[in-house]
Design a protein around this motif. Structure first.
Motif, PDB file in Angstrom:
ATOM      1  N   MET A   3       0.839  -1.203   0.000  1.00 10.62           N
ATOM      2  CA  MET A   3       0.000   0.000   0.000  1.00 10.62           C
ATOM      3  C   MET A   3       0.873   1.251   0.000  1.00 10.62           C
ATOM      4  O   MET A   3       0.549   2.247  -0.649  1.00 10.62           O
ATOM      5  CB  MET A   3      -0.918  -0.009   1.233  1.00 10.62           C
ATOM      6  CG  MET A   3      -2.042  -1.049   1.198  1.00 10.62           C
ATOM      7  SD  MET A   3      -3.194  -0.813  -0.185  1.00 10.62           S
ATOM      8  CE  MET A   3      -2.637  -2.087  -1.313  1.00 10.62           C
ATOM      9  N   ARG A   4       2.000   1.197   0.724  1.00  8.81           N
ATOM     10  CA  ARG A   4       2.879   2.366   0.758  1.00  8.81           C
ATOM     11  C   ARG A   4       3.486   2.598  -0.631  1.00  8.81           C
ATOM     12  O   ARG A   4       3.633   3.744  -1.071  1.00  8.81           O
ATOM     13  CB  ARG A   4       3.994   2.162   1.805  1.00  8.81           C
ATOM     14  CG  ARG A   4       3.488   2.288   3.242  1.00  8.81           C
ATOM     15  CD  ARG A   4       4.667   2.470   4.206  1.00  8.81           C
ATOM     16  NE  ARG A   4       5.541   1.302   4.176  1.00  8.81           N
ATOM     17  CZ  ARG A   4       5.417   0.232   4.954  1.00  8.81           C
ATOM     18  NH1 ARG A   4       4.402   0.188   5.815  1.00  8.81           N
ATOM     19  NH2 ARG A   4       6.267  -0.784   4.876  1.00  8.81           N
ATOM     20  N   GLU A   5       3.828   1.523  -1.323  1.00  5.58           N
ATOM     21  CA  GLU A   5       4.365   1.669  -2.665  1.00  5.58           C
ATOM     22  C   GLU A   5       3.317   2.265  -3.617  1.00  5.58           C
ATOM     23  O   GLU A   5       3.621   3.133  -4.452  1.00  5.58           O
ATOM     24  CB  GLU A   5       4.852   0.312  -3.196  1.00  5.58           C
ATOM     25  CG  GLU A   5       6.117  -0.190  -2.517  1.00  5.58           C
ATOM     26  CD  GLU A   5       7.293   0.743  -2.759  1.00  5.58           C
ATOM     27  OE1 GLU A   5       7.395   1.299  -3.887  1.00  5.58           O
ATOM     28  OE2 GLU A   5       8.086   0.949  -1.822  1.00  5.58           O
ATOM     29  N   TYR A   6       2.094   1.780  -3.475  1.00  2.00           N
ATOM     30  CA  TYR A   6       1.014   2.349  -4.298  1.00  2.00           C
ATOM     31  C   TYR A   6       0.831   3.830  -4.011  1.00  2.00           C
ATOM     32  O   TYR A   6       0.652   4.653  -4.922  1.00  2.00           O
ATOM     33  CB  TYR A   6      -0.297   1.597  -4.041  1.00  2.00           C
ATOM     34  CG  TYR A   6      -0.411   0.301  -4.822  1.00  2.00           C
ATOM     35  CD1 TYR A   6      -0.285   0.291  -6.209  1.00  2.00           C
ATOM     36  CD2 TYR A   6      -0.670  -0.901  -4.163  1.00  2.00           C
ATOM     37  CE1 TYR A   6      -0.396  -0.897  -6.904  1.00  2.00           C
ATOM     38  CE2 TYR A   6      -0.792  -2.086  -4.862  1.00  2.00           C
ATOM     39  CZ  TYR A   6      -0.656  -2.081  -6.238  1.00  2.00           C
ATOM     40  OH  TYR A   6      -0.767  -3.250  -6.948  1.00  2.00           O
ATOM     41  N   ASP A   7       0.866   4.193  -2.722  1.00  2.00           N
ATOM     42  CA  ASP A   7       0.678   5.600  -2.362  1.00  2.00           C
ATOM     43  C   ASP A   7       1.774   6.475  -2.943  1.00  2.00           C
ATOM     44  O   ASP A   7       1.512   7.582  -3.453  1.00  2.00           O
ATOM     45  CB  ASP A   7       0.649   5.747  -0.832  1.00  2.00           C
ATOM     46  CG  ASP A   7      -0.609   5.155  -0.217  1.00  2.00           C
ATOM     47  OD1 ASP A   7      -1.590   4.976  -0.988  1.00  2.00           O
ATOM     48  OD2 ASP A   7      -0.611   4.873   0.992  1.00  2.00           O
ATOM     49  N   ARG A   8       3.032   5.973  -2.886  1.00  2.00           N
ATOM     50  CA  ARG A   8       4.122   6.760  -3.445  1.00  2.00           C
ATOM     51  C   ARG A   8       3.970   6.910  -4.962  1.00  2.00           C
ATOM     52  O   ARG A   8       4.215   7.988  -5.517  1.00  2.00           O
ATOM     53  CB  ARG A   8       5.468   6.092  -3.110  1.00  2.00           C
ATOM     54  CG  ARG A   8       5.962   6.361  -1.687  1.00  2.00           C
ATOM     55  CD  ARG A   8       7.441   6.023  -1.540  1.00  2.00           C
ATOM     56  NE  ARG A   8       7.674   4.579  -1.691  1.00  2.00           N
ATOM     57  CZ  ARG A   8       7.665   3.725  -0.685  1.00  2.00           C
ATOM     58  NH1 ARG A   8       7.435   4.139   0.552  1.00  2.00           N
ATOM     59  NH2 ARG A   8       7.908   2.434  -0.900  1.00  2.00           N
ATOM     60  N   SER A   9       3.567   5.836  -5.620  1.00  2.21           N
ATOM     61  CA  SER A   9       3.385   5.912  -7.081  1.00  2.21           C
ATOM     62  C   SER A   9       2.263   6.873  -7.451  1.00  2.21           C
ATOM     63  O   SER A   9       2.388   7.674  -8.389  1.00  2.21           O
ATOM     64  CB  SER A   9       3.081   4.516  -7.643  1.00  2.21           C
ATOM     65  OG  SER A   9       4.162   3.638  -7.419  1.00  2.21           O
ATOM     66  N   VAL A  10       1.165   6.816  -6.678  1.00  3.08           N
ATOM     67  CA  VAL A  10       0.037   7.719  -6.953  1.00  3.08           C
ATOM     68  C   VAL A  10       0.475   9.155  -6.763  1.00  3.08           C
ATOM     69  O   VAL A  10       0.183  10.038  -7.596  1.00  3.08           O
ATOM     70  CB  VAL A  10      -1.165   7.373  -6.059  1.00  3.08           C
ATOM     71  CG1 VAL A  10      -2.228   8.484  -6.121  1.00  3.08           C
ATOM     72  CG2 VAL A  10      -1.764   6.041  -6.460  1.00  3.08           C
ATOM     73  N   ASP A  11       1.172   9.414  -5.669  1.00  2.00           N
ATOM     74  CA  ASP A  11       1.627  10.785  -5.417  1.00  2.00           C
ATOM     75  C   ASP A  11       2.604  11.239  -6.504  1.00  2.00           C
ATOM     76  O   ASP A  11       2.555  12.396  -6.964  1.00  2.00           O
ATOM     77  CB  ASP A  11       2.314  10.856  -4.051  1.00  2.00           C
ATOM     78  CG  ASP A  11       1.331  10.651  -2.905  1.00  2.00           C
ATOM     79  OD1 ASP A  11       0.108  10.827  -3.149  1.00  2.00           O
ATOM     80  OD2 ASP A  11       1.768  10.295  -1.801  1.00  2.00           O
TER      81      ASP A  11
END
Length: 464
Positions: A3-11
């Motif tokens: 989830m943290r990786e997804y959040d960084r990619s989204v940001d």
């Protein structure tokens, strides 16, 4: 961790999209294509990351993991992004229409090739921007539907932007929304343009009315001074076509006056004319035959004609047929092509017409006496003309009579009267002078009695 990786990619992709969009107003026209390509790539990558995040949360929820907070954050982000995409799509759609209109105006105005190419490039990029935003909004709507969020308003915007009627229109809310927007847009368009539309309609209507009045006045003056010389048939046809022609001319002039290109209008009329001509070949042949009849004028109104297998008086002629009234007062409509393709006999073309009478007299009558009586009867009739002179002659030597023909001349208008009265006058005079005429073949004398030879001899004696 995922989830943290997804959040960084989204940001990361969201920030890149914002940066690229901020550069758009400052980018030179020749570099806009590369910039739009970068924006599309960043948008697609962000959509891919969001789709992967949604799948991961769905899988975690099916395994019994507590991801409710993460799911709420994602739904909130997708909703905000969908609303932002709707606004951007509406702006992009407006820009696409604006550039398309500029290209059309430039093509009509004969703008230089370089400027026209620049406008076409901008229009193409605007179209690509709309397509990219539609694809992204459609993906956002699908992901929101997976979590039970109503997306009818988003699909409605997609239909309005693309003009494509897809399966989304089967959704009652989408259909009602599209209809409501169409009605609102139509009403707004009408309110904005109603005064202009009304004025233009009044201009067109006024010009149509003006041309109808002018055509009527011109026709009245031409008939008043009998210029040009027209047959009654052509005059009647022109009189019937006068107002329709004036209406068409006034309509074309009115549309040209309010800004409609007359060349385009006439080209459209020509195309329609070709289509109608191919569909109505028989009617076109009738029209062509009618034009030849009007040009060569083999007959006119009130003429007695034999045409198309019909004998009667011409009442009127239209573009497709000619109406003829027979002598027993029947009105027949004959196709013009049938008349023109056959022999036309005009019995009213000449002012003088010959009348014929056939007289049968016995061989025992002196021909000089018969000729003198016939000439006396003819010359005594008030409707017989002195010139040309009447003539009497033997036309056949029959058995058991001599056939004598009488030729006399009278006015064409009196032809039928003479045809019926002359034989009666001859018969009355012959009876008064005791001129013997043979009995009709079907009126046999009383049959003599006796052998066949005696009967035959009696019949020969009776016939002279």
């Amino acid at each position: 961790f995922a989830m943290r990786e997804y959040d960084r990619s989204v940001d990361s992709y969201s920030a890149r999209l914002s940066t690229l969009r901020e550069r758009r107003p400052r980018t030179a026209p020749e570099d806009l294509g590369d910039l739009e390509a970068d924006i599309r790539e960043a948008r697609v990558r962000l959509d891919t990351v969001l789709a992967g995040q949604m799948q991961t949360l769905t899988a975690a929820d099916s395994l019994g993991l507590d991801v409710a907070d993460r799911g709420d954050d994602l739904v909130q982000f997708l909703t905000m992004r969908a609303e932002s995409q709707v606004g951007r799509l509406l702006i992009a759609d407006s820009e696409r229409d604006k550039f398309a209109a500029q290209v059309r105006d430039a093509e009509r105005a004969g703008t230089s090739d370089s400027e026209l190419a620049s406008l076409r490039t901008r229009a193409r990029l605007a179209e690509q921007r709309v397509e990219g935003l539609v694809a992204s909004l459609r993906m956002s709507a699908r992901m929101l539907e997976q979590v039970g969020i109503e997306t009818a308003q988003y699909r409605q915007v997609i239909i309005a932007a693309t003009g494509e009627v897809t399966g989304d229109i089967l959704d009652i809310q989408v259909a009602l929304g599209v209809i409501r927007d169409l009605l609102q847009d139509g009403w707004a368009w009408f309110k904005d343009r109603a005064p202009t539309i009304f004025v233009r309609l009044m201009i067109v209507f006024g010009l149509v009315l003006l041309f109808r009045v002018l055509f009527r006045i011109g026709w009245w003056l031409s008939r008043r001074f009998n210029r040009p010389q027209l047959s009654q048939l052509l005059a009647g046809l022109v009189g019937r076509l006068l107002l329709p022609t004036a209406t068409i001319v006034g309509l074309i002039v009115g549309l040209w006056f309010i800004g409609v290109n007359p060349g385009t209008l006439l080209a459209g009329v020509g195309v329609i004319g070709v289509i109608v001509g191919l569909a109505l070949q028989d009617s076109m042949s009738n029209l062509a035959a009618g034009m030849f009849i009007l040009i060569y004028r083999p007959y006119d109104v009130e003429d007695i004609v034999s045409a198309g297998g019909v004998v009667g008086k011409v009442r009127a002629m239209g573009l497709a047929n000619t109406s003829v009234v027979t002598f027993d007062n029947r009105v027949l409509f004959i196709p013009n092509r049938k008349i023109w393709s056959e022999i036309i006999e005009n019995r009213s073309a000449e002012r003088v017409r010959r009348v014929e009478a056939l007289v049968k007299v016995s061989y025992r009558q002196p021909l000089e006496q018969v000729f003198a009586l016939l000439l006396d009867v003819v010359k005594a009739h008030e409707l017989i003309l002195d010139t040309p002179e009447p003539s009497v002659f033997v036309s056949a030597l029959g058995d058991p009579w001599i056939e004598v023909k009488v030729w006399a001349w009278g006015s064409t208008d009196d032809w039928w009267t003479l045809t019926t009265e002359l034989p009666r006058a001859i018969r009355v005079r012959f009876e008064a002078e005791g001129i013997e005429t043979p009995a009709a073949p079907w009126v046999w004398p009383e049959r003599p009695e006796g052998p066949a030879s005696q009967v035959r001899k009696a019949l020969l004696d009776e016939s002279g």
